[in-house]
Design a protein around this motif. Sequence first.
Motif, PDB file in Angstrom:
ATOM      1  N   ASP A  29      -6.660  14.179   6.584  1.00  0.00           N
ATOM      2  CA  ASP A  29      -7.634  13.131   6.275  1.00  0.00           C
ATOM      3  C   ASP A  29      -8.967  13.346   6.984  1.00  0.00           C
ATOM      4  N   TYR A  30      -9.064  14.405   7.781  1.00  0.00           N
ATOM      5  CA  TYR A  30     -10.299  14.721   8.499  1.00  0.00           C
ATOM      6  C   TYR A  30     -10.800  16.096   8.035  1.00  0.00           C
ATOM      7  N   HIS A  31     -12.112  16.224   7.965  1.00  0.00           N
ATOM      8  CA  HIS A  31     -12.702  17.431   7.389  1.00  0.00           C
ATOM      9  C   HIS A  31     -13.688  18.073   8.361  1.00  0.00           C
ATOM     10  N   LEU A  32     -13.638  19.378   8.420  1.00  0.00           N
ATOM     11  CA  LEU A  32     -14.648  20.124   9.159  1.00  0.00           C
ATOM     12  C   LEU A  32     -15.905  20.244   8.296  1.00  0.00           C
ATOM     13  N   GLN A  33     -16.997  20.673   8.903  1.00  0.00           N
ATOM     14  CA  GLN A  33     -18.244  20.790   8.172  1.00  0.00           C
ATOM     15  C   GLN A  33     -18.085  21.762   7.005  1.00  0.00           C
ATOM     16  N   ALA A  34     -18.462  21.307   5.812  1.00  0.00           N
ATOM     17  CA  ALA A  34     -18.343  22.150   4.628  1.00  0.00           C
ATOM     18  C   ALA A  34     -19.466  23.177   4.586  1.00  0.00           C
TER      19      ALA A  34
ATOM     20  N   LEU B  10     -16.536  21.110  18.198  1.00  0.00           N
ATOM     21  CA  LEU B  10     -15.858  20.977  16.913  1.00  0.00           C
ATOM     22  C   LEU B  10     -16.186  19.586  16.372  1.00  0.00           C
ATOM     23  N   VAL B  11     -16.644  19.520  15.122  1.00  0.00           N
ATOM     24  CA  VAL B  11     -17.030  18.252  14.511  1.00  0.00           C
ATOM     25  C   VAL B  11     -16.144  17.994  13.302  1.00  0.00           C
ATOM     26  N   LEU B  12     -15.497  16.837  13.285  1.00  0.00           N
ATOM     27  CA  LEU B  12     -14.684  16.422  12.146  1.00  0.00           C
ATOM     28  C   LEU B  12     -15.198  15.087  11.631  1.00  0.00           C
ATOM     29  N   SER B  13     -14.990  14.840  10.354  1.00  0.00           N
ATOM     30  CA  SER B  13     -15.372  13.552   9.770  1.00  0.00           C
ATOM     31  C   SER B  13     -14.267  13.087   8.836  1.00  0.00           C
TER      32      SER B  13
END
Length: 304
Positions: free
Chosen positions: A269-274, A210-213
């Motif tokens: 405030d963190y987003h998964l890959q769009a 799982l990648v968050l940014s």
Amino acid sequence: MDASQLYRMLVFATVVEQGSFTRAADKLGVSRSMVSQHLKKLETRLDNRLLERTTRKVCLTEAGRRFYQYCAELLQLAEQAQQAGLPASADLQGSLKICVPNALGQSHILPRLGEFCRQYPKLRINLQLEDMRLNLEEHHIDLAVYTGQARGANSAQTDAQWQHLKLVDYQEILVASPEYIAGHGRPVHPDNLEQHSWICAGHHLMPRPLVLSNSDNQEFRIRVTPHQVCNQTVGMLQMVMQGLGIAPIAESLVRGELAAGRLERLLPDYHLQAGGIFLTHRFEEGMPPKVRAFAEFLSQKVYS
């Protein structure tokens, strides 16, 4: 090549498309025995067996599979020629097979499908709600909708524009029920996520990345082990609503639950890959008018 041989090729392609001699006969308006005779003459002419016949279905031989690729193109051209001769788009007819993810079909397309059917009353719709990405050629799917990243998107103003056209942005968010948060706590940083119960899409319970940014473009890569999995988003959502864990689900599918307080967004405030919602079709050249009509309907009415 004489005209009879061309017709036999069309008969063969129709048998494969329809999956049986009986349905092919109905499609062509001839008897089942006539279809069988044409196939026997075609195999004799080619000196090769094209189909394996059983009591329940017909299967392509290896030679038949190679030969079908060319016959399918011939059938497609014949159908396009017929459609081109129609006096108006409202007279589009025949069948249209569409494959759509279950949740998107129920939330976006089914509520508007009646409008399309009334506009083109002679079209017969075969709508498949399926979360797996099927092979369009193998399953004879005319047009499909999928979520994720584009596969060979093309922005040229031709039929290729529709090959992998992005209809709308698609953003997954992390959600959980108030009951789950009350019992397990609210994660405040991606590092906390591995400790929680996860509900994931798929067919297996193996760990997955799982990648968050965040807004500073910092990436956080973790691995989560699902406690539950489901092969359909609708099922995942039901599990989340019952407080069984955290799940990444498309924001557009949970807006109502978020507004009503039945679900809460985690780590906003963190987003998964769009990604996006895309449409694709199986016609490399000469997009049939009936397929173009539904593609335009999705683009202009459903996802405008």
